[in-house]
Design a protein around this motif. Structure first.
Motif, PDB file in Angstrom:
ATOM      1  N   ALA A   1      76.125  25.323 -18.001  1.00 31.47           N
ATOM      2  CA  ALA A   1      75.057  24.664 -17.130  1.00 31.47           C
ATOM      3  C   ALA A   1      75.430  24.419 -15.658  1.00 31.47           C
ATOM      4  CB  ALA A   1      74.553  23.484 -18.042  1.00 31.47           C
ATOM      5  N   LEU A   2      76.089  23.268 -15.434  1.00 28.63           N
ATOM      6  CA  LEU A   2      76.499  22.797 -13.993  1.00 28.63           C
ATOM      7  C   LEU A   2      77.782  23.420 -13.573  1.00 28.63           C
ATOM      8  CD1 LEU A   2      75.499  19.047 -14.680  1.00 28.63           C
ATOM      9  CD2 LEU A   2      74.173  20.977 -13.586  1.00 28.63           C
ATOM     10  N   TRP A   3      78.631  23.946 -14.053  1.00 27.08           N
ATOM     11  CA  TRP A   3      79.931  24.242 -13.497  1.00 27.08           C
ATOM     12  C   TRP A   3      80.729  25.301 -14.495  1.00 27.08           C
ATOM     13  CZ3 TRP A   3      84.628  23.445 -16.171  1.00 27.08           C
ATOM     14  CH2 TRP A   3      84.464  22.486 -17.369  1.00 27.08           C
TER      15      TRP A   3
ATOM     16  N   TYR B   1      76.797  25.241  -4.607  1.00 25.30           N
ATOM     17  CA  TYR B   1      76.595  24.330  -3.514  1.00 25.30           C
ATOM     18  C   TYR B   1      77.697  23.242  -3.301  1.00 25.30           C
ATOM     19  CZ  TYR B   1      75.896  20.783  -7.330  1.00 25.30           C
ATOM     20  OH  TYR B   1      76.130  19.909  -8.313  1.00 25.30           O
TER      21      TYR B   1
ATOM     22  N   SER C   1      73.472  25.029  -9.221  1.00 21.50           N
ATOM     23  CA  SER C   1      72.277  24.452  -9.374  1.00 21.50           C
ATOM     24  C   SER C   1      70.973  25.337  -9.625  1.00 21.50           C
ATOM     25  CB  SER C   1      71.721  23.550  -8.272  1.00 21.50           C
ATOM     26  OG  SER C   1      70.327  23.091  -8.592  1.00 21.50           O
ATOM     27  N   PRO C   2      70.144  25.350 -10.595  1.00 16.20           N
ATOM     28  CA  PRO C   2      69.331  26.505 -10.983  1.00 16.20           C
ATOM     29  C   PRO C   2      68.134  26.658  -9.457  1.00 16.20           C
ATOM     30  CG  PRO C   2      69.351  24.957 -12.667  1.00 16.20           C
ATOM     31  CD  PRO C   2      70.224  24.394 -11.609  1.00 16.20           C
ATOM     32  N   LYS C   3      68.106  25.513  -8.972  1.00 17.55           N
ATOM     33  CA  LYS C   3      67.356  25.997  -7.533  1.00 17.55           C
ATOM     34  C   LYS C   3      67.981  26.994  -6.673  1.00 17.55           C
ATOM     35  CE  LYS C   3      65.296  23.112  -3.955  1.00 17.55           C
ATOM     36  NZ  LYS C   3      63.918  23.615  -4.092  1.00 17.55           N
ATOM     37  N   PHE C   4      69.272  26.769  -6.633  1.00 14.02           N
ATOM     38  CA  PHE C   4      70.015  27.626  -5.496  1.00 14.02           C
ATOM     39  C   PHE C   4      70.572  28.862  -6.311  1.00 14.02           C
ATOM     40  CE2 PHE C   4      69.208  24.963  -2.319  1.00 14.02           C
ATOM     41  CZ  PHE C   4      69.203  23.747  -2.750  1.00 14.02           C
TER      42      PHE C   4
ATOM     43  N   PHE D   1      73.478  24.800   2.336  1.00 13.05           N
ATOM     44  CA  PHE D   1      72.446  24.058   1.251  1.00 13.05           C
ATOM     45  C   PHE D   1      72.118  22.590   1.477  1.00 13.05           C
ATOM     46  CE2 PHE D   1      72.211  27.951  -0.839  1.00 13.05           C
ATOM     47  CZ  PHE D   1      72.813  28.181  -2.028  1.00 13.05           C
ATOM     48  N   PHE D   2      72.875  22.211   2.616  1.00  9.62           N
ATOM     49  CA  PHE D   2      72.758  20.908   3.087  1.00  9.62           C
ATOM     50  C   PHE D   2      72.257  20.724   4.275  1.00  9.62           C
ATOM     51  CE2 PHE D   2      74.721  18.776  -0.505  1.00  9.62           C
ATOM     52  CZ  PHE D   2      75.812  19.841  -1.082  1.00  9.62           C
TER      53      PHE D   2
END
Lengths: 77, 328
Positions: free
Chosen positions: B101-103, B126, B118-121, B146-147
């Motif tokens: 998932a996240l990492w 990120y 992140s699924p968005k990117f 991304f920021f």
């Protein structure tokens, strides 16, 4: 007298042996009944255990500001 | 380098849902969680970092008249920077673990590299965290594209803060448990452990409303050994009840939460207790030494602290059961 001493000695040994047999018998009665070993399964939730889960995982990181849930402060309860 | 001072600035950020407060800190931030001190150096950023408000209770407040060098050496020193993630990572690396998932975790010989996506990117991380393998030093890098300039940078945002702490704990310091920790008015420290949905936040709210207990956390606590005692510390990571405290108490009893129609207690054997606590912990599955330590530590905890299976109803009757329960 010597024969009497031997007889007394033999009787005391016999008494010790009988006491020990009686003690062993009582211990056997008090021992727990044998229970066959069993396997108990405990469920593991891998997604929680590896910290891979977040309530708002789709909004982790820089996307979080675009989500209605502010940030990712709830680890996933 | 002159005198370093830490100032906490509270910034109010408006949102469509209302007011959202985040703690913004000066160039150097010190955080203490269960005796582990983390230093965060943000001089490599173009803006100040921000932290979740819950983390404020864990900031180390220093007397502004004292030189920073008098503060205890941190257990881990982290530098923050902005970078291009694709050029920041080493090509010589081996995937150690994928959380799914996240990492992901990579082994870069002398360093561990955590990449957060992140699924968005998509697959481009990120955020990337590099740590020495003893976790004494590290860097957290934000992928610049991304920021936006106005976006806040949170170095210890979930899951990286917890990943750092759980790895440090697995080196011989203790363990983090998925549970609600509290101390009642008599000074008894109780841990109510359970996976998601077990009733940790419910338990916290019941004790808070009906007994005057202090809640260390309704989501995560840290256990450590101190001679023959087990200590339980609060953490900044809360659950739905949003309850946290930086206090540490002696742990007297452990309860594994189960939903029930009545309130009942059942004492665990040590082996059962260890297995159930393990299922509520966050060990490093890819590190054999850390995993072995975690199991050994839980065995010591279970040998020293009575552990029970607690079937409970979501009301204050469970408090009477626990406070009136005595071991013969």
């Amino acid at each position: 007298m010597g024969v009497v001493a031997v007889v007394v000695h033999e009787i005391s040994i016999w008494r010790k042996v009988m006491d020990r047999l009686e003690q062993d018998s009582q211990e056997k009665e008090q021992k727990k009944q044998y229970a066959k070993p069993t396997i108990k399964q405990v469920d593991l939730r891998p997604e929680e255990a590896v910290l891979g889960f977040c309530k708002s995982s789709v909004s982790a990181g820089p996307a979080s500001s675009m989500c209605t849930i502010p940030g990712c402060s709830s680890p996933g309860s | 380098m002159g005198l370093l001072q830490r100032q906490v600035k509270v910034a109010v950020i408006g949102s469509i849902l209302g007011m959202q407060r985040r703690a913004m800190c000066d160039e150097l931030t010190l955080i203490n969680i269960a005796g582990i001190t983390i230093s965060v150096d943000s001089r490599g950023l173009d803006r100040l970092p921000s932290f979740e408000p819950a983390m404020e209770s864990f900031f180390v407040t220093t007397d502004v008249s004292k030189n920073f060098s008098t503060v205890k050496t941190p257990d881990v020193s982290i530098k923050l920077l902005m970078t291009d993630a694709e050029s920041y990572c080493s090509l010589e690396r081996e995937l150690l673990f994928d959380s799914g998932a996240l990492w992901r975790l990579y082994d870069e010989q002398e360093h561990y590299c955590f990449q957060l996506t992140s699924p968005k990117f998509g697959d481009i991380p990120y955020k990337i965290a590099h740590f020495h393998k003893d976790f004494s030093q590290g860097e957290i890098a934000f992928h610049r594209p991304f920021f936006s300039e106005s976006q806040s940078l949170e170095p210890l945002e979930h899951p990286i803060g917890e990943l750092l702490i759980t790895h440090l704990l697995s080196q011989g310091r203790g363990i983090e448990i998925h549970g609600c920790g509290l101390v009642d008015q008599a000074g008894n420290g109780y841990l109510f452990a359970g996976q998601s949905g077990a009733g940790k936040s419910t338990t916290a709210q019941i004790w808070l409303a009906h007994s005057g207990a202090k809640i260390l956390s309704d989501e995560r606590v840290i256990l450590r050994r101190q001679s023959d005692r087990v200590l339980m510390s609060g953490t900044p990571w809360h659950g739905e009840a949003r309850l946290i405290s930086d206090e540490t108490v002696v742990l007297n009893k452990i309860f594994l939460l189960r939903h029930g129609r009545t309130n009942e207690l059942c004492r665990y054997h040590t082996g059962e207790a260890v297995a159930n606590l393990f299922a509520c912990s966050f060990p490093p599955f890819y590190d054999s030494a850390g995993l072995a330590f975690s199991i050994d530590f839980l065995t010591e905890v279970a040998a020293r602290v009575p552990c029970y299976e607690l079937f409970f109803t979501p009301d204050e009757r469970v408090i009477n059961l626990i406070t009136n329960h005595y071991e013969v």
